[in-house]
Write a protein that holds these residues in place. Sequence first.
Motif, mmCIF file in Angstrom:
data_model
loop_
_atom_site.group_PDB
_atom_site.id
_atom_site.type_symbol
_atom_site.label_atom_id
_atom_site.label_comp_id
_atom_site.label_asym_id
_atom_site.label_seq_id
_atom_site.Cartn_x
_atom_site.Cartn_y
_atom_site.Cartn_z
ATOM 1 N N PHE A 311 25.653 146.002 109.858
ATOM 2 C CA PHE A 311 24.660 146.258 110.894
ATOM 3 C C PHE A 311 23.987 144.957 111.313
ATOM 4 C CE2 PHE A 311 20.371 147.555 112.223
ATOM 5 C CZ PHE A 311 20.731 148.338 113.300
ATOM 6 N N PHE A 312 23.520 144.178 110.339
ATOM 7 C CA PHE A 312 22.804 142.958 110.707
ATOM 8 C C PHE A 312 23.739 141.895 111.262
ATOM 9 C CE2 PHE A 312 19.602 144.981 108.071
ATOM 10 C CZ PHE A 312 18.492 144.803 108.876
ATOM 11 N N LEU A 313 24.947 141.834 110.705
ATOM 12 C CA LEU A 313 25.892 140.860 111.256
ATOM 13 C C LEU A 313 26.290 141.228 112.678
ATOM 14 C CD1 LEU A 313 28.350 139.660 108.504
ATOM 15 C CD2 LEU A 313 26.352 138.544 109.464
ATOM 16 N N SER A 314 26.356 142.529 112.943
ATOM 17 C CA SER A 314 26.722 142.919 114.309
ATOM 18 C C SER A 314 25.629 142.492 115.276
ATOM 19 C CB SER A 314 26.960 144.432 114.379
ATOM 20 O OG SER A 314 25.741 145.136 114.307
ATOM 21 N N ILE A 315 24.379 142.530 114.822
ATOM 22 C CA ILE A 315 23.289 142.034 115.680
ATOM 23 C C ILE A 315 23.412 140.532 115.848
ATOM 24 C CG2 ILE A 315 20.779 141.708 115.792
ATOM 25 C CD1 ILE A 315 20.496 144.407 114.419
ATOM 26 N N TYR A 316 23.682 139.853 114.736
ATOM 27 C CA TYR A 316 23.804 138.387 114.785
ATOM 28 C C TYR A 316 24.933 137.957 115.718
ATOM 29 C CZ TYR A 316 24.906 133.662 113.116
ATOM 30 O OH TYR A 316 25.189 132.327 113.038
ATOM 31 N N HIS A 317 26.021 138.703 115.655
ATOM 32 C CA HIS A 317 27.158 138.339 116.501
ATOM 33 C C HIS A 317 27.002 138.863 117.915
ATOM 34 C CE1 HIS A 317 29.296 136.445 113.316
ATOM 35 N NE2 HIS A 317 29.366 137.537 112.598
ATOM 36 N N GLY A 318 25.857 139.496 118.174
ATOM 37 C CA GLY A 318 25.575 139.916 119.543
ATOM 38 C C GLY A 318 26.238 141.209 119.964
ATOM 39 N N LYS A 319 26.780 141.957 118.975
ATOM 40 C CA LYS A 319 27.361 143.258 119.331
ATOM 41 C C LYS A 319 26.674 144.329 118.490
ATOM 42 C CE LYS A 319 31.725 140.842 119.357
ATOM 43 N NZ LYS A 319 32.775 140.568 118.380
ATOM 44 N N PRO A 320 25.380 144.566 118.732
ATOM 45 C CA PRO A 320 24.660 145.474 117.842
ATOM 46 C C PRO A 320 25.295 146.853 117.801
ATOM 47 C CG PRO A 320 23.405 145.045 119.825
ATOM 48 C CD PRO A 320 24.546 144.097 119.832
ATOM 49 N N GLY A 321 25.322 147.436 116.626
ATOM 50 C CA GLY A 321 25.845 148.790 116.480
ATOM 51 C C GLY A 321 27.335 148.854 116.270
ATOM 52 N N GLU A 322 28.018 147.746 116.403
ATOM 53 C CA GLU A 322 29.469 147.798 116.151
ATOM 54 C C GLU A 322 29.693 147.672 114.657
ATOM 55 O OE1 GLU A 322 32.798 144.778 117.038
ATOM 56 O OE2 GLU A 322 32.416 145.811 118.916
#
Lengths: 779, 779
Positions: A311-322
């Motif tokens: 979850f947090f990495l998806s936010i960091y990578h700019g694709k939240p929720g993926e």
Amino acid sequence: MFKEDMANIAKKVSWSSRGDDRGERAPLLNGAEDGKHSNRQFSGGGMFHVGSRSTVDLEEEITPEEDIVKSRLKEIPHNEKLLSLKYEGFRCLEIRRWVICGLIGFLTGLIACLIDIAVEELAGYKYSAVKQNIEKFTEFGGLSISLILWAALNSAFVMVGAIAVAFFEPIAAGSGIPQIKCYLNGVKIPCVVRLKTLAIKVFGVICSVAGGLAVGKEGPMIHSGAVVAAGVSQGRSTSLKKDFKIFEYFRRDTEKRDFVSAGAAAGVSAAFGAPVGGVLFSLEEGASFWNQMLTWRIFFASMISTFTLNFFLSIYHGKPGELSSPGLINFGRFDSDTVQYNLYEIPLFIIMGALGGMLGALFNVINYWLTIFRIRYIHRPCLQVMEAMLVAAVTATVAFAMIYFSNDCQPLGQDSTEEYPLQLFCADGEYNSMATAFFNTPERSVRSLFHNPPGSYNPLTLGVFTLVYFVLAVWTYGLTVSAGVFIPSLLIGAAWGRLFGILLSTITSSQSIWADPGKYALIGAAAQLGGIVRMTLSLTVIMVEATGNVTYGFPIMLVLMTAKIVGDYFIEGLYDIHIKLQSVPFLHWDAPPTSHWLTAREVMSSPVTCFNRVERVGRIVDVLSNTSTNHNGFPVVAHTTENEEPGKICGLILRSQLIVLLKHKVFVERASSRLSQRRLQLKDFRDAYPRFPPIQSIHVSQDERECMMDLNEFMNPTPYTVPQETSLPRVFKLFRALGLRHLVVVDDENRVVGLVTRKDLARYHLGKDGLEELQLAQT
Amino acid sequence: MFKEDMANIAKKVSWSSRGDDRGERAPLLNGAEDGKHSNRQFSGGGMFHVGSRSTVDLEEEITPEEDIVKSRLKEIPHNEKLLSLKYEGFRCLEIRRWVICGLIGFLTGLIACLIDIAVEELAGYKYSAVKQNIEKFTEFGGLSISLILWAALNSAFVMVGAIAVAFFEPIAAGSGIPQIKCYLNGVKIPCVVRLKTLAIKVFGVICSVAGGLAVGKEGPMIHSGAVVAAGVSQGRSTSLKKDFKIFEYFRRDTEKRDFVSAGAAAGVSAAFGAPVGGVLFSLEEGASFWNQMLTWRIFFASMISTFTLNFFLSIYHGKPGELSSPGLINFGRFDSDTVQYNLYEIPLFIIMGALGGMLGALFNVINYWLTIFRIRYIHRPCLQVMEAMLVAAVTATVAFAMIYFSNDCQPLGQDSTEEYPLQLFCADGEYNSMATAFFNTPERSVRSLFHNPPGSYNPLTLGVFTLVYFVLAVWTYGLTVSAGVFIPSLLIGAAWGRLFGILLSTITSSQSIWADPGKYALIGAAAQLGGIVRMTLSLTVIMVEATGNVTYGFPIMLVLMTAKIVGDYFIEGLYDIHIKLQSVPFLHWDAPPTSHWLTAREVMSSPVTCFNRVERVGRIVDVLSNTSTNHNGFPVVAHTTENEEPGKICGLILRSQLIVLLKHKVFVERASSRLSQRRLQLKDFRDAYPRFPPIQSIHVSQDERECMMDLNEFMNPTPYTVPQETSLPRVFKLFRALGLRHLVVVDDENRVVGLVTRKDLARYHLGKDGLEELQLAQT
């Protein structure tokens, strides 16, 4: 070969420099032990000594509180709130356990996230700087300046990390997996689950990965998860002197250990995106008694951990929720359509497994000698930091030289996964292929080896890379930095595996069948890793989960099995070597198969110090202070006049309980005055856990020495006992299955004749010539 | 509610009609038991009796052979070949274990393959015939003829299967999972792992699936794997009277049980293409003591099993060597790119889990009453066959009616996965959507629900289908046919899950987010299955492996957890209900949490029949023949004069050992003449295993009755003992962790005062009002 060395070096070995200042590390060699040993017929009989009680005996024979509750209840059933622990109470505890596991998973995931982002940012900064510098100097000449820059940057990062580890918390060095294995096995190592260790570990691993060492950040995650679990489950931090007054029920060894299992699983889960693998890792290393609910909770922690990280990495990578991206290491997606193998490839996989076993054994042997060398000569912290910096500089230099002298140019495709393609002396639109392997974090290099299309690598490049990286990785593991060995092993294996695949397709010259060298890279990676660490089931599942594909499960299992069998022929696994070098009483799964002839009488310690049911305080203090009898548990007997016939067993009392009793001065003579005081409660035992004060810190006056202490109320009235004739495998099974730390040996009149402890059992192992007695350290 | 019923019906319950002819099912109600019970303060105290020793006590307290070897060795170390079992011997055994596991996996895979192909062919034939017929009569009218054809075909298949089960091997009925759970728990049920059972099971499951019942072929695979394992590991078949003279070492309960675990895992693995799930299933149901090597072997068997199945099915499907197809049930590939869920969907998943729990509980309650009804009124085989035929006919009729009255026509796409699209009254190029659900094997229907594109199903169709199929599935489970409940549960869940998804997207009317009802079908399937069977970790992993995608792991886990919690609030899991109805002494994971107050003294059976070290043959025969003391183990004491003070414990001897000794007439008086004869060897014990002759079959003359038998040589000299004050949880832990079947309770002089058996422990369970004593059957 190893036996003598261990005996020689053992004196210098200590996982922690902290143990000494506890005043508990006295030599154990007393008459009793001597007498016992001389009775034995084994050639190797002799010195087995475990440092002190602070390094051994984690597990509880029984949750002592329950028995206290029970034995006290007979007298004062209305006085203790906890006594009325009814069904609702148990339900409530169960819910709290789940909450704790959720928290463990969440925090472990967050830490993994922190490490990942920090490494990404720092490494990104470093590689950009060096790349720019190289590009600048490629045109004008003077690349040696780039080399110096690179080496200096690496050394600087590593220096910071190594200083933190060497000077502030030496236990944070390495991957932490051997320490966690020991902890889960029941061997307590000081400081291993402290908050400070966690901070140093996280900081150290960021530095060493960013510093370009041949290390991974996955092993330390397991240790981190374990520390998080130990902290959260206790609801307080003794380091920070902060007590949140929650989860007090769980302040005991068995509960803490269960949570640490969950933490380790959460760590694996975050590291490899492998929740099931994490559970299996915990079980393989720690569990002896399988419990459905416990396993289910461990799985919950693992799942939460992966979920949080994603979850947090998806936010960091700019694709939240993926949420479908896996853990710290990403093996990349093996596409279902191309994932394929054929029956006739299986013999090839087995050959690769054998190769991995041999290379892994070689790795372990070299690392073993290196570790002994380090223990002998590099034990001062500043020397350790210097060695780490040297390795960092050499790594950079070697990498640079390899890149410089390689002329393996590859076209720069559109869909290239390279983050930092180095053009160097290649033509425009091409990049240096050696640099993909070296000028990158190891995780990315592994992914490239798995997925780059056929023809991306020159066989010579791969061969040289394997050789160089192998040497670097061997040298690096065991440095005083926080770092794991998983990723370097995978990288070495992936390199030679891919080479193997390329050679195969060259020999058979039928591109179509052997089209995918990435498959061989994967198999090679598994073989190499299996050959080094010798994990079995859990590693298979971790690899399967990390690749996100079950199809390769069967070949991976075959390969790991072959690697283990071949490797075990030469030397033990890397973690086991390091555990052995620490001379801790580590219990394996089973008693050695040919140990049926040994009985409890032959392995037990005897005579045993026993207490009377009502004992004089002076004697208790003397016994506890006597460093030659530093057992953790003392049988309580009906009548014993010293130097005479042993008494009948009535119970067992723990050192920690006695200390708490002494501290609160629970003496018979004070019973009347005590009624007005607060009664001793369960809470007093819990509050003292886990750092019970040493006996020296408790002041007992001369008057008080003559008082009597009634142990009946507090002892465990029904300790496990065995008759003297019980065979070693049965005793062993009791220890493993019930998590005992001491077992009272009685004669047929139920009189205490001896005490078996973990170290008595850990001593025996199966050598090439049958049963051997282990030469373990005298500390 | 359930307590009274169980007591009432228990007399009629028997898993097998075979037990009776063994002459061992005598009532246990003797004075000793009575006296013990009347001492108790529990309201529910009373009748707990287990049929006979043939239905209980699988596990060995210790591998008796080892102890025999040991105690005899002191006298004749040179005489027994097996005594010199050295390290090489153990190595060799280990290799043999691996070979056996490989064989188990291979054969289980083959059986799965056989079932799959047979069902495929038969169902294919049936559906083609019916489809042709329907098409023929759709034009001309007279579809009732098609209905009759369909119903007749179904009934015929089911009749054949039901006759085989009801008349030849009633234990082969149902999924076999409750039986295997009991077996792995340590409860021995007669005939459960016989070759004949396997044959009937395989034949029966083919018939019932081909007969169109609402059943799956997956559960029976687990049973089949277990039987294969039991057979292969013993190297002989007692049914076929064929002894291959191999693997003789493994002819004992503990070893056999380990292999049966592997077989069950291989069965799961073949059924769902889930090797890791299989291992976890075995551990969850069977293992109490986790052993790394054992688990690794179980995993090996599972892997081989999936591999074999894949390999042969790939040949059958005409794509030899394509090894990436999963197990018997194929959930289809969830494509990695579309597999996705969002944080805000998680509450929805939890709601679905709760719904699944409630529906599952409803299923279980109805099935429970139905089972009681069946036990009371439908216990004659011919009635059972008729009921099965009735269900088959009704299933066909209902399906036909549903299809007939449904007017849900869907366009027939190019990429349709329908095998038998029924046009019926739909326009050309369209097919009847209800028929996809009914006119198909259930596995295919599940797959369609998971993967058919949005809009393939009408909500009304799904709702009606859920309702009808629910009723059919409840009615079907418990019929006297071999059949599993996994697939029907998945199908019901997938149907209402998909409905849930469709409704969601209608309500939110934002097609984009809730685009994939297939996802909700998957979650619904997990919820429903979890609500019925209440498996946890293993089911999560099985679902993950069967979908071939780890992304949904977290939601599936959440859903299964919710379903279990909600379901457990109402009633136990389906398998547990059926186990409870059989009144077997099934031990759960832990002692009930509030049982700390009970001690060994309160749970033990007392007084105990003991033997002297040298005992008169007549007394042994009398004790063994006495049906009121049919314990399996007898303490051997130093001196006991009957009706006096109990003697000191010296050892423990098993009934089976005594019988073998009697059979070979190992009497002290014959010792001199015996020297010339062959000595009693380990082999004699093994050859008698597992069907030790009943005591009645051994003739002992009046002279021989006066002989003496020296038990010293053969008894286990160091049985586990506990003092009387030991609390129930500690006793429980010993039983679970060590796999005990009896535990001797001693006083502080080591005198035997009682014996705790499995049934003494299984009696206590936690009810709504605290600890209850279970009302168990008198058989």
